[in-house]
Scaffold this motif. Structure first.
Motif, PDB file in Angstrom:
ATOM      1  N   ALA A 470       0.816  -1.215   0.000  1.00  0.00           N
ATOM      2  CA  ALA A 470       0.000   0.000   0.000  1.00  0.00           C
ATOM      3  C   ALA A 470       0.849   1.265   0.000  1.00  0.00           C
ATOM      4  CB  ALA A 470      -0.932  -0.005   1.208  1.00  0.00           C
ATOM      5  N   GLU A 471       2.142   1.133   0.357  1.00  0.00           N
ATOM      6  CA  GLU A 471       3.040   2.292   0.364  1.00  0.00           C
ATOM      7  C   GLU A 471       3.698   2.542  -0.991  1.00  0.00           C
ATOM      8  OE1 GLU A 471       5.058   2.427   4.680  1.00  0.00           O
ATOM      9  OE2 GLU A 471       5.282   0.462   3.719  1.00  0.00           O
ATOM     10  N   TRP A 472       3.461   1.676  -1.960  1.00  0.00           N
ATOM     11  CA  TRP A 472       4.184   1.735  -3.227  1.00  0.00           C
ATOM     12  C   TRP A 472       3.492   2.609  -4.278  1.00  0.00           C
ATOM     13  CZ3 TRP A 472       7.971  -2.071  -5.464  1.00  0.00           C
ATOM     14  CH2 TRP A 472       8.764  -2.651  -4.469  1.00  0.00           C
ATOM     15  N   GLY A 473       2.595   3.449  -3.902  1.00  0.00           N
ATOM     16  CA  GLY A 473       1.824   4.210  -4.873  1.00  0.00           C
ATOM     17  C   GLY A 473       2.667   4.983  -5.863  1.00  0.00           C
ATOM     18  N   VAL A 478       4.271   5.100 -11.960  1.00  0.00           N
ATOM     19  CA  VAL A 478       5.177   5.446 -13.062  1.00  0.00           C
ATOM     20  C   VAL A 478       4.614   4.856 -14.353  1.00  0.00           C
ATOM     21  CG1 VAL A 478       7.510   5.167 -14.003  1.00  0.00           C
ATOM     22  CG2 VAL A 478       7.186   5.574 -11.540  1.00  0.00           C
ATOM     23  N   PRO A 479       4.418   5.678 -15.392  1.00  0.00           N
ATOM     24  CA  PRO A 479       3.831   5.168 -16.647  1.00  0.00           C
ATOM     25  C   PRO A 479       4.840   4.341 -17.437  1.00  0.00           C
ATOM     26  CG  PRO A 479       4.451   7.473 -16.895  1.00  0.00           C
ATOM     27  CD  PRO A 479       4.678   7.142 -15.454  1.00  0.00           C
ATOM     28  N   GLN A 501      -6.673   0.351  -4.945  1.00  0.00           N
ATOM     29  CA  GLN A 501      -6.125   1.610  -4.446  1.00  0.00           C
ATOM     30  C   GLN A 501      -5.482   2.452  -5.545  1.00  0.00           C
ATOM     31  OE1 GLN A 501      -3.327   1.046  -1.240  1.00  0.00           O
ATOM     32  NE2 GLN A 501      -2.993   3.249  -0.924  1.00  0.00           N
ATOM     33  N   PHE A 502      -4.738   1.785  -6.444  1.00  0.00           N
ATOM     34  CA  PHE A 502      -3.938   2.531  -7.421  1.00  0.00           C
ATOM     35  C   PHE A 502      -4.411   2.355  -8.863  1.00  0.00           C
ATOM     36  CE2 PHE A 502      -0.911   1.216  -3.985  1.00  0.00           C
ATOM     37  CZ  PHE A 502      -0.828   2.462  -3.371  1.00  0.00           C
ATOM     38  N   GLY A 503      -5.285   1.381  -9.095  1.00  0.00           N
ATOM     39  CA  GLY A 503      -5.744   1.136 -10.459  1.00  0.00           C
ATOM     40  C   GLY A 503      -4.688   0.526 -11.346  1.00  0.00           C
ATOM     41  N   ILE A 587      10.728   5.649  -1.463  1.00  0.00           N
ATOM     42  CA  ILE A 587       9.829   5.221  -2.544  1.00  0.00           C
ATOM     43  C   ILE A 587       9.698   6.316  -3.598  1.00  0.00           C
ATOM     44  CG2 ILE A 587       7.401   4.708  -3.032  1.00  0.00           C
ATOM     45  CD1 ILE A 587       7.430   3.011  -0.446  1.00  0.00           C
ATOM     46  N   GLU A 588       9.632   7.562  -3.160  1.00  0.00           N
ATOM     47  CA  GLU A 588       9.598   8.680  -4.122  1.00  0.00           C
ATOM     48  C   GLU A 588      10.887   8.714  -4.942  1.00  0.00           C
ATOM     49  OE1 GLU A 588       7.315  10.821  -4.918  1.00  0.00           O
ATOM     50  OE2 GLU A 588       5.788  10.579  -3.362  1.00  0.00           O
ATOM     51  N   MET A 589      12.023   8.477  -4.302  1.00  0.00           N
ATOM     52  CA  MET A 589      13.308   8.492  -5.000  1.00  0.00           C
ATOM     53  C   MET A 589      13.376   7.367  -6.035  1.00  0.00           C
ATOM     54  SD  MET A 589      17.126   8.027  -3.353  1.00  0.00           S
ATOM     55  CE  MET A 589      16.699   9.175  -2.035  1.00  0.00           C
TER      56      MET A 589
END
Length: 601
Positions: A470-473, A478-479, A501-503, A587-589
């Motif tokens: 759930a933290e990997w949004g 990333v497309p 959650q993320f589709g 995760i953002e990095m």
């Protein structure tokens, strides 16, 4: 049946000696003198014992020993004198003499619970835990309200990993003595072994509230807090323990462990070495090994690493095969048996040294976990690969020498340069790799990224090293990326929740047993463009196959090389965070770097 009653001789009765005289005129004076002498001797023995025990409690051991021996000169089978001499021998760690004397005291008085409890403590110190438990139970049968025996029983049960029984014994001791600090301390230790670190910390804090001068509770509280990653609290409680006892080795150990986890390697090494100077503890040696290896001090680190087999808390299983241990000598005309150890990740990491052994030896036999056998056979076709329990491994002709895989580094990896490789550690079945590449290609031109977000075992503090899906949004958003599931246990609910959650659909292939069929898992992994993972076997397998791998780490990593490399896996990049940081920043990095990679392709 007639009962005969012995009548006491009166002063004026005929003397029993047959002299014909009255008793008062014959043997009465001699009998009185004898009785008086016996009473005087008993009073002297009693005084010697009282004084001896007092001297013993005051630490004047030589004087106490002299008293006990003086008693035995007058009464060679005096049970208390025998027993306390045994206690003195026990304190001097002269265990055979101590056991002989304590057993002799029980032979004279087998109804004394104190004797059995002390003998049980002696057996516990000798790691004869079944005998220790039996003695404490015998003491309790004689004295059911014996709180100290419950405490000692709990300690032996905990040592034997009968943790539930140990907890029950602690609770019984506390029922009898609610303010029993030692019993609280043992209870906290048992809860820590059950990986209930927060509960353990609360129990130790209660013990400290009762007795702020009890050193053991501060040290054991620090141990629980170390697993909770509360490093400031660890340091504070260790310093309080050292204020009470400047030579407490365990306090220095936990200071060293806390510093290591925070990357304070110089301070960590100093604390650990100081701890070893006070107590030659295998736990401390093993932790020092991890620190030394993690700072490139490989020669010293590999020597300390052998203490993993005698680690008190969680020793590595040492397998015994009937061949001498390899001592670094030439193997040109010899066959060596290399047996692997620990978990799948460790076995794969140590497989990085197999090629060296194949080059050095006439023949090489590999013994590993059953599910690694097909993959190791694929990767090392000139080696003989067998599972651990194959009876052939015990036959004299199987090998000339043997070595634990984790000990090979002592001879093969003395510095960073010796870890450099020119090819992958493991090889997948390339026919199966081709199959998976073709199958993944049907999903479009996007890059194919395998993900694994947690270990299969997240008990205790292991969950702190892993993420939740759930933290990997940010990553999943990333497309131009197709995500492939490499999580090797039942994770269907997590995959469904992530989609809601993320589709984003994370593709799973249920026909592949990622846990047991490692040869097929290797083929699927080799077909991917990238693997992103928590520190799990999935990441290690990918690194060993030379698949580009990004591994997410927290705290000290002994395999780290330079800023973000790994000593074993040349295709691995690590992302590292400290314990006071959350996963969001990392995760953002990773998401940003993944987006850059995707754009560059």
């Amino acid at each position: 049946m007639t009962t005969l009653t012995m009548k006491k001789i009166g002063r004026n009765d005929p003397c029993a000696c047959g002299s014909g005289k009255k008793y008062k005129q014959c043997c009465m004076d001699a009998d009185l003198a004898s009785s008086t002498a016996i009473q005087a001797q008993q009073r002297n023995i009693d005084a010697l014992m009282v004084e001896g025990k007092a001297l013993h409690q005051q630490g004047q051991l030589a004087q106490a020993q002299a008293n006990y021996e003086a008693v035995l000169q007058q009464h060679p089978t005096h049970p208390d004198a025998l027993h306390y001499l045994g206690v003195l021998a026990y304190q001097a760690k002269n265990y055979p003499v101590a056991e002989e004397l304590m057993r002799a005291s029980i032979n004279q008085d087998d109804g004394n619970p104190f004797y059995y409890s002390n003998l049980g403590s002696l057996y516990r110190d000798q790691k004869k835990l079944s005998k220790a438990i039996e003695c404490q139970q015998r003491a309790l049968a004689l004295k059911p309200d014996y709180a100290e025996a419950y405490l000692n029983l709990a300690a032996a049960q905990i040592d034997q990993r009968q943790v539930e029984q140990g907890i029950a014994s602690c609770l019984k001791a506390l029922e009898l003595r609610p303010q029993y600090v030692e019993a609280l301390d043992n209870l906290g230790t048992a809860l820590r072994l059950q990986l209930k670190f927060a509960e353990a910390a609360l129990v130790h804090q209660k013990a400290i509230a009762i007795n702020p001068n009890y050193v053991g509770s501060y040290v054991n509280l620090a141990a629980a807090q170390l697993y909770l990653k509360r490093f400031d609290d660890v340091s504070q409680n260790c310093l309080l323990a050292l204020k009470l006892n400047p030579n407490n080795a365990s306090a220095y150990y936990y200071l060293g462990a806390a510093c290591m986890e925070q990357g304070q390697v110089q301070a960590s090494q100093q604390f650990l070495q100081h701890s070893l100077a006070l107590d030659n503890n295998p736990n401390t040696h093993f932790t020092l090994a991890i620190l030394l290896l993690g700072t490139g001090q490989f020669v010293a680190g590999w020597l300390e690493h052998d203490y993993r087999f005698v680690h008190k808390v969680d020793p590595v299983l040492k397998r015994y095969y009937p061949f001498p241990e390899w001592q670094g000598e030439s193997l040109a005309e010899k066959t060596i048996l290399v047996w692997f150890e620990q978990g799948i990740g460790d076995q794969i990491a140590y497989a990085s040294m197999v090629d060296d052994m194949l080059t050095r030896s006439k023949n090489c036999v590999l013994a590993c976990t059953k599910k690694l056998v097909p993959l190791f056979k694929q990767s090392f076709p000139t080696a003989r690969v067998m599972e651990f329990d194959d009876p052939t491994l015990l036959e004299p002709q199987t090998a000339d020498v043997q070595m634990a895989a984790g000990s090979l580094g002592r001879w093969l990896r003395p510095d960073y340069a010796s870890f450099d490789r020119t090819k992958p550690i493991l090889s997948a079945d390339w026919q199966r790799v081709s199959y998976w590449k073709q199958r993944l290609a049907t999903m479009g031109d996007s890059i194919k990224v395998g993900i694994c977000w947690r270990s299969g075992n997240i008990t205790g503090d292991r969950a702190l090293y892993c993420t939740e899906l759930a933290e990997w949004g940010a990553i999943l958003s990333v497309p131009g990326v197709t995500f492939i599931n490499l999580q090797y246990d039942d994770c269907h609910a997590e995959l469904d929740a992530a989609y809601q959650q993320f589709g984003v659909r994370i593709h799973a292939f249920p026909e592949v047993d990622l846990y047991d069929d490692l040869l097929e898992a290797a083929a699927l992994t080799s077909a991917l463009d990238l693997v992103i993972s928590a520190p799990t076997a999935a990441a290690i397998l990918a690194g060993a196959l030379d698949v580009p791998t990004w591994m997410m780490l927290t705290g000290f990593d002994w395999q780290r090389r330079n800023a973000n490399g790994n000593i074993f896996y040349r295709s691995m990049q690590t992302f590292n965070k400290s314990w006071d940081e959350n996963w969001a920043g990392m995760i953002e990095m990773i998401a940003a770097q993944l987006n850059s990679v995707r754009k560059s392709l």
